[in-house]
Design an enzyme around this catalytic site. Sequence first.
Site, PDB file in Angstrom:
ATOM      1  N   ARG A  14      44.120  35.176  37.832  1.00 32.82           N
ATOM      2  CA  ARG A  14      42.856  34.467  37.647  1.00 32.82           C
ATOM      3  C   ARG A  14      42.231  34.227  39.010  1.00 32.82           C
ATOM      4  O   ARG A  14      42.913  33.891  39.979  1.00 32.82           O
ATOM      5  CB  ARG A  14      43.068  33.145  36.914  1.00 32.82           C
ATOM      6  CG  ARG A  14      43.381  33.293  35.429  1.00 32.82           C
ATOM      7  CD  ARG A  14      42.169  33.822  34.665  1.00 32.82           C
ATOM      8  NE  ARG A  14      42.418  33.937  33.229  1.00 32.82           N
ATOM      9  CZ  ARG A  14      42.855  35.027  32.621  1.00 32.82           C
ATOM     10  NH1 ARG A  14      43.128  36.115  33.355  1.00 32.82           N
ATOM     11  NH2 ARG A  14      43.017  35.066  31.320  1.00 32.82           N
ATOM     12  N   GLU A  37      33.391  35.469  38.698  1.00 34.96           N
ATOM     13  CA  GLU A  37      33.153  36.805  38.152  1.00 34.96           C
ATOM     14  C   GLU A  37      32.242  36.813  36.929  1.00 34.96           C
ATOM     15  O   GLU A  37      31.723  37.861  36.543  1.00 34.96           O
ATOM     16  CB  GLU A  37      34.478  37.492  37.812  1.00 34.96           C
ATOM     17  CG  GLU A  37      35.268  36.850  36.697  1.00 34.96           C
ATOM     18  CD  GLU A  37      36.629  37.517  36.501  1.00 34.96           C
ATOM     19  OE1 GLU A  37      36.898  37.959  35.375  1.00 34.96           O
ATOM     20  OE2 GLU A  37      37.403  37.607  37.478  1.00 34.96           O
ATOM     21  N   HIS A  56      38.491  43.252  37.062  1.00 30.96           N
ATOM     22  CA  HIS A  56      39.380  42.638  36.069  1.00 30.96           C
ATOM     23  C   HIS A  56      39.843  43.649  35.025  1.00 30.96           C
ATOM     24  O   HIS A  56      39.642  43.476  33.821  1.00 30.96           O
ATOM     25  CB  HIS A  56      38.656  41.462  35.387  1.00 30.96           C
ATOM     26  CG  HIS A  56      39.606  40.430  34.843  1.00 30.96           C
ATOM     27  ND1 HIS A  56      39.259  39.105  34.731  1.00 30.96           N
ATOM     28  CD2 HIS A  56      40.874  40.520  34.366  1.00 30.96           C
ATOM     29  CE1 HIS A  56      40.279  38.425  34.203  1.00 30.96           C
ATOM     30  NE2 HIS A  56      41.263  39.267  33.976  1.00 30.96           N
TER      31      HIS A  56
END
Length: 324
Positions: A230, A259, A291
């Site tokens: 994360r 993000e 990601h």
Amino acid sequence: MNIAFYSTKPYDRLWFEPMSHQYDFKIHFLESPLKDSSIPLASGCEAICIFVNDTVTAEMIDKLCRLGVKAILLRSAGYNHVDLDAARGRIHVLRVPSYSPDAVAEYAMALLLTVNRYTHRAYTRTRDFNMSINGLMGQTLFGRTAGIIGTGKIGQSMIRICQGFGMNVLAYDPYPNASLNITYTDRETLFAQSDIISLHCPLTDDTHYLINQSAISQMKDEVYLINTSRGALIDTAALIEGLAGKKFAGVGLDVYEEEDGVFYEDRSNDIINDENLIRLTAFPNVLITSHMGFFTREAMEAIATVTLENADAFANGRELANEL
């Protein structure tokens, strides 16, 4: 049961659409992310299905409940983007606890190998027939010390990979696993002794900004830092300061604390106003990806399977094994 499926991408439909025919579901695929303004799109649905960048606040839960939504299906293992306190007793929240830990760990190692050996920069050079290797010198990983923070399923897979490279492994986890053939230590010792630090822990109040100015100051010079967990595990401002001070040999980030609205989207024709993200991309020893550590066929199939099984259990009053 009707399900409003937010933040739909083409690869989501590839797996969820055919699988949904095995159940008595009607999935309404929505390209829109879940936001306050898009909640009305769930009207008439008993459940919504969301991804990691769909934040659900207490106010949004109020609105979802008024619409008659009774379940939130997460297409992820992480759940820090949902206000669970506000949801408890009012709306069911079900997640996919594990879909492909090996995929994420393999990707973490790919990031490390790339920033260490500059394969991304070498590829760009050779495409232009620039065969110079000046500036592309890396380090041998064999015999180095890898510090793994978080020894759940993904962390354990990363440990096996590091050991396969002949690396020594130190680990930190508030809940040590005695069955693992590794040395557990405190965070300060791990920071001080590790040549590579890889993050594999959830985002909680205790881990928020785990990597901050103090932590970075305790690390070795020319350390490698990898984050596939994360974004907010790392204080971006402190990371940039460390990079500017040449503290890091390389940094591989598959996540970023801001993000939302950028990752998973094509923003190539837009003006990006996030100065920290712009600065990070300017460092030659930093690699940022969108990601995608989970993004394998096996993981996507597992996410679809478990998410729909969660929905089926909810719809038919069975035990909700994956409820938060």
